[in-house]
Enzyme design. Structure first.
Site, PDB file in Angstrom:
ATOM      1  N   SER B  16      -1.810  69.808  -0.050  1.00 46.55           N
ATOM      2  CA  SER B  16      -2.296  68.742   0.843  1.00 46.55           C
ATOM      3  C   SER B  16      -3.779  68.933   1.164  1.00 46.55           C
ATOM      4  O   SER B  16      -4.557  67.984   1.106  1.00 46.55           O
ATOM      5  CB  SER B  16      -1.531  68.770   2.158  1.00 46.55           C
ATOM      6  OG  SER B  16      -0.165  68.871   1.918  1.00 46.55           O
ATOM      7  N   GLN B  48       6.554  67.990   1.339  1.00 43.08           N
ATOM      8  CA  GLN B  48       7.599  68.833   1.934  1.00 43.08           C
ATOM      9  C   GLN B  48       8.169  68.331   3.265  1.00 43.08           C
ATOM     10  O   GLN B  48       9.332  68.613   3.560  1.00 43.08           O
ATOM     11  CB  GLN B  48       7.083  70.266   2.066  1.00 43.08           C
ATOM     12  CG  GLN B  48       6.795  70.874   0.702  1.00 43.08           C
ATOM     13  CD  GLN B  48       6.202  72.273   0.783  1.00 43.08           C
ATOM     14  OE1 GLN B  48       6.580  73.068   1.612  1.00 43.08           O
ATOM     15  NE2 GLN B  48       5.250  72.547  -0.097  1.00 43.08           N
ATOM     16  N   CYS B 166       5.365  74.224   9.318  1.00 43.45           N
ATOM     17  CA  CYS B 166       6.088  73.341  10.240  1.00 43.45           C
ATOM     18  C   CYS B 166       7.108  74.126  11.070  1.00 43.45           C
ATOM     19  O   CYS B 166       8.286  74.234  10.699  1.00 43.45           O
ATOM     20  CB  CYS B 166       6.769  72.187   9.529  1.00 43.45           C
ATOM     21  SG  CYS B 166       7.377  70.988  10.745  1.00 43.45           S
ATOM     22  N   ASP B 300      -2.671  76.062   5.567  1.00 43.85           N
ATOM     23  CA  ASP B 300      -1.772  77.153   5.950  1.00 43.85           C
ATOM     24  C   ASP B 300      -2.310  78.553   5.627  1.00 43.85           C
ATOM     25  O   ASP B 300      -1.844  79.536   6.196  1.00 43.85           O
ATOM     26  CB  ASP B 300      -0.416  76.975   5.236  1.00 43.85           C
ATOM     27  CG  ASP B 300       0.286  75.698   5.666  1.00 43.85           C
ATOM     28  OD1 ASP B 300      -0.211  75.043   6.594  1.00 43.85           O
ATOM     29  OD2 ASP B 300       1.317  75.364   5.062  1.00 43.85           O
ATOM     30  N   LYS B 308       1.073  75.594  11.621  1.00 44.34           N
ATOM     31  CA  LYS B 308       0.725  75.245  10.244  1.00 44.34           C
ATOM     32  C   LYS B 308       1.496  73.989   9.812  1.00 44.34           C
ATOM     33  O   LYS B 308       2.671  74.068   9.470  1.00 44.34           O
ATOM     34  CB  LYS B 308       1.052  76.405   9.307  1.00 44.34           C
ATOM     35  CG  LYS B 308       0.236  77.651   9.634  1.00 44.34           C
ATOM     36  CD  LYS B 308       0.499  78.753   8.647  1.00 44.34           C
ATOM     37  CE  LYS B 308      -0.232  80.036   9.022  1.00 44.34           C
ATOM     38  NZ  LYS B 308      -1.683  79.927   9.132  1.00 44.34           N
ATOM     39  N   THR B 309       0.822  72.839   9.854  1.00 40.21           N
ATOM     40  CA  THR B 309       1.479  71.575   9.486  1.00 40.21           C
ATOM     41  C   THR B 309       0.547  70.710   8.641  1.00 40.21           C
ATOM     42  O   THR B 309      -0.667  70.917   8.620  1.00 40.21           O
ATOM     43  CB  THR B 309       1.832  70.756  10.751  1.00 40.21           C
ATOM     44  OG1 THR B 309       0.608  70.360  11.387  1.00 40.21           O
ATOM     45  CG2 THR B 309       2.674  71.526  11.730  1.00 40.21           C
ATOM     46  N   ALA B 311      -0.057  67.665   9.334  1.00 41.78           N
ATOM     47  CA  ALA B 311      -0.843  66.884  10.294  1.00 41.78           C
ATOM     48  C   ALA B 311      -2.110  67.646  10.690  1.00 41.78           C
ATOM     49  O   ALA B 311      -3.164  67.046  10.883  1.00 41.78           O
ATOM     50  CB  ALA B 311      -0.007  66.589  11.523  1.00 41.78           C
ATOM     51  N   CYS B 343       4.078  67.895  15.237  1.00 37.43           N
ATOM     52  CA  CYS B 343       5.386  68.233  14.718  1.00 37.43           C
ATOM     53  C   CYS B 343       6.372  67.117  15.067  1.00 37.43           C
ATOM     54  O   CYS B 343       6.731  66.974  16.242  1.00 37.43           O
ATOM     55  CB  CYS B 343       5.833  69.561  15.314  1.00 37.43           C
ATOM     56  SG  CYS B 343       7.360  70.128  14.569  1.00 37.43           S
TER      57      CYS B 343
END
Lengths: 186, 399
Positions: B16, B48, B166, B300, B308-309, B311, B343
Site C-alpha cells: 500500500s 488485506q 490492524c 508498517d 499499523k493500518t 488508513a 480502525c
C-alpha cells in the site's frame, strides 16, 4: 602610516604577480573590445529610455491607444474589484481545483476499472435484494405463460385462494389499516 | 552476473505504502517519470482489510487480490527482485538476485513480517484441526469454513502482545463469529474466549468503552496479558503464557482463530537503517530517516508510535512525497504526519465502530456523527466503498 600604505601596495603587487591573476588580466585585456561594445549598447538603451520618457507626444499616443483598447473591453470598476478578489482567492481555488481533479481522476479510474464496477454491482445487489424480486416476477410470468389455463375461476377456487397464508396476511394487514383509519377519523 | 541499476528514487516494497508513494511522486513531479523504481518480487497485491469479511463469509477472497503489474503506476519502473541489504553510506540497495540499485533518494516501505513459526505447532496445523487465521490469503477461507461448520463448544480468538497489522482485526472476526453462531443456533452451547497479549480491549478509551459493552452484550470471556505459545492440533489444546507471571496454562478448543506474532523483516532489522527494535528509524513527523537524510520510511516497517493500518499509510504517503520533493528542490520540509490511524471495528454483520485517532490517542473522526457508536452506514462503507477507494484512489496517489 606611510609604511602601512607601502606594505599594502606591496601586498597588491604580490597578488598581481600570481599566475592566476596574470591569466585573468590577460583574459580581461583580450575581452576589452567586447566589453566596451556591451557597455556602449547599454548606454544607448538607457539614453533611448530617457528620450522616450521626455517625448510627451509619443507617450500620450501610447496611453491613448491602451485606454481605447481597455474601453472597448467595457471593463468597469466591478471587473477590477472582481479580479482582485479572484487573485486573493487563487491559493484556495488552486487547492480546490486540485481536489476536483483528484476526484475526477478517481471517478475515471473507477468507471474504467471493470473489477471495481463488478464489485460495486455485487455490493449493490447485496444491499438491495433485487435479484430475489426479479426472480419471483420472472418465474410467475413463465408459469402464467406456460400453464395457459382457460378455465373459469370457481368460487371453490377463490375460497382456497383466500386460505393462502399470504392472502390471509394481506387481509389481516387491511383489517388493521381499517381499524387505524377508523380510530384516527373519530 | 551482478548488474547495476541507477535511479533518482528507489522505493523498496510494492505494498500500500510503496505503490501510493510512487504514484504520488510521478503525479506531483512529472519530471520524475521513469526515474522512480519500485523493488518488490511479488506477483500479487492483496487488499488485506477485506480478509476480516472473507473470514466471516461476507466477502469473496478473489475480490482482495490483483496482479501487481496492473497496479505499478505509469512512469514508474518495477524491479521484480527482493531487497536484501541496505548500504546507506553508499546510497545502495542490494537485491538477492545480485542487482546493485544506486539511488539518490530511498523510500523504505517493506511492511511487516508474520512470524508463523514463533508459535510452536502452528505451522503444522494451520488450516486444519479447527485452527484458522485471517492473516494469510492461503488460510483466510479456513476461518469461514470453521465458523460455518461450528457446532458448539469452545471458540478461542487470540491476539499477540507484539505489534500487528490492524490491531482491531483479531477481535473483529470474533464478533462476526458470535453473530453467525447466533444465526445458526449454536451460540447457547458455545463459549467464546478472547485471549489477548494486550492489557485491554482497545487503546483508545472512547472506543474501548463501546467495545467493552459489545463484549458484555455478546457474553465473551476475556483473558488479557496472555500470549499463545503452543498449539497441539491433534488434541485440540492451546497453551498460553501469562506475560506478567510467566505461568503457562492450557485451554481446550473446538476452533481457534490465531493472530500470529509479527515484527520487522530480518533484512531490515539487521541493517543500519533500523532502530534497536528492528524498525526503520524515522522522524515521527517528517517521516525522514533520523540518520540518513536522503531516506524516508512509511507504513508498517517504521517505528512510528501509532497503530499499523492502511488508513495510517493513506495519511503518511502525502507527507513522504511532499517532504521528499521539498528536499529535492532545496526547500524546507513542511509536511507533518500527526500519527493519524483508523480502525474500522466490525462488531457484527452490518455493524461497525469507526475508530480514528492520532499519536496522542485523541479521536480524529472524519464524519460529523458519533463514530464511537456501532453503525450500519460505517459497515457499508467498509465493505462496499473502501475497497474501491483503495484500488482506484489510494494506489493511484489520489487519496
Amino acid at each position: 602610516m606611510t609604511l602601512k600604505k607601502d606594505s599594502e601596495i606591496e601586498a597588491v603587487l604580490q597578488e598581481l604577480e600570481k599566475p592566476e591573476q596574470i591569466e585573468s588580466m590577460h583574459y580581461l585585456v583580450k575581452k576589452l573590445p567586447e566589453l566596451t561594445a556591451a557597455i556602449q549598447s547599454v548606454e544607448e538603451k538607457i539614453e533611448f529610455i530617457s528620450y522616450t520618457l521626455h517625448d510627451k507626444k509619443s507617450l500620450t499616443n501610447l496611453v491613448n491607444q491602451v485606454e481605447e483598447k481597455v474601453e472597448s473591453l467595457h471593463l468597469t470598476k466591478e471587473h477590477l474589484e472582481t479580479i482582485i478578489t479572484m487573485m486573493q482567492m487563487l491559493p484556495r481555488l488552486v487547492q480546490l481545483l486540485g481536489k476536483a481533479e483528484e476526484l475526477l481522476l478517481f471517478v475515471q479510474n473507477v468507471i474504467t476499472d471493470s473489477q471495481s464496477v463488478e464489485y460495486a454491482l455485487k455490493c449493490f445487489k447485496d444491499i438491495v435484494p433485487m435479484e430475489k424480486g426479479l426472480h419471483i416476477i420472472k418465474e410467475t410470468n413463465e408459469r402464467f405463460k406456460n400453464e395457459k389455463d382457460t378455465s373459469h375461476v370457481s368460487l371453490l377456487r377463490m375460497y382456497r385462494l383466500l386460505k393462502n397464508p399470504a392472502v390471509q396476511n394481506g387481509f389481516k394487514y387491511l383489517e388493521a389499516l381499517l381499524e387505524v383509519i377508523n380510530k384516527q377519523s373519530k | 552476473m551482478a548488474t547495476m541499476f541507477q535511479t533518482t528514487v528507489a522505493v523498496v516494497g510494492a505494498g500500500s505504502a510503496g505503490i501510493s508513494i510512487a504514484a504520488r511522486l510521478v503525479r506531483k513531479a512529472p519530471s520524475l517519470k521513469d526515474k522512480v523504481v519500485i523493488i518488490d518480487p511479488s506477483d500479487k497485491h492483496y487488499y488485506q482489510p477485506l480478509w476480516t469479511l472473507v473470514g466471516g463469509g461476507a466477502a469473496d477472497v478473489e475480490d482482495s487480490v490483483r496482479d501487481q503489474e496492473t497496479l505499478i503506476p505509469e512512469g514508474v519502473k518495477w524491479l521484480k527482485e527482493s531487497a536484501e541489504k541496505f548500504l546507506p553510506e553508499k546510497n545502495t540497495v542490494m537485491t538477492k538476485e545480485g542487482t546493485r540499485v544506486l539511488y539518490e533518494y530511498l523510500v523504505v516501505a517493506t511492511g511487516v513480517e508474520i512470524y508463523w513459526d514463533k508459535i510452536k505447532g502452528l505451522k503444522e496445523t494451520i488450516g486444519k484441526n479447527g485452527v484458522c487465521s485471517n492473516y494469510s490469503y492461503q488460510y483466510v477461507q479456513s476461518t469461514w469454513e470453521n465458523i460455518r461448520n461450528f457446532n458448539g463448544g469452545t471458540a478461542i480468538f487470540t491476539q499477540p502482545s507484539t505489534q500487528v497489522k490492524c490491531g482491531g482485526a483479531p477481535q473483529k472476526i470474533m464478533y462476526l463469529a458470535d453473530d453467525y453462531f447466533r444465526q445458526s443456533g449454536v451460540r447457547d452451547n458455545t463459549k467464546i474466549i478472547f485471549a489477548s497479549g494486550l492489557p485491554n480491549i482497545f487503546a483508545v478509551k472512547r472506543y474501548a468503552d463501546t467495545l467493552e459493552k459489545v463484549i458484555e452484550r455478546k457474553g465473551i470471556e476475556t483473558k488479557y496479558r496472555v500470549d499463545l505459545v503452543e498449539i497441539d492440533g491433534n488434541r485440540k489444546k492451546a497453551a498460553f503464557q501469562h506475560l506478567d507471571t510467566n505461568e503457562t496454562f492450557t485451554l481446550n478448543y473446538d476452533m481457534i482463530h490465531v493472530t500470529p506474532p509479527m515484527g520487522p523483516h530480518e533484512f531490515i532489522a539487521k541493517s543500519p537503517i533500523a532502530d534497536q527494535d528492528g524498525w526503520v528509524d524515522v522522524d515521527q513527523y517528517t517521516l525522514r530517516h533520523k540518520k540518513y537524510k536522503n531516506i524516508f520510511g512509511a507504513g508498517d516497517c517504521t517505528n512510528l508510535p501509532t497503530s499499523k493500518t492502511g488508513a495510517a499509510i493513506r495519511k503518511q504517503a502525502p507527507v513522504v512525497v511532499e517532504n521528499l520533493l521539498a528536499l529535492m528542490n532545496g526547500k524546507e520540509m513542511r509536511a507533518k504526519y500527526d500519527g493519524y490511524t483508523s480502525c474500522p471495528l466490525v462488531t457484527g454483520y452490518n455493524k461497525l465502530v469507526l475508530a480514528e485517532f492520532d499519536y496522542n490517542k485523541n479521536p480524529q473522526e472524519s464524519f460529523p456523527i458519533d463514530q464511537s457508536k456501532e453503525r450500519m452506514s460505517m459497515y457499508l462503507m467498509k465493505k462496499n466503498l473502501l475497497p474501491i477507494m483503495y484500488w482506484n484512489g489510494m494506489l493511484k496517489g489520489l487519496m
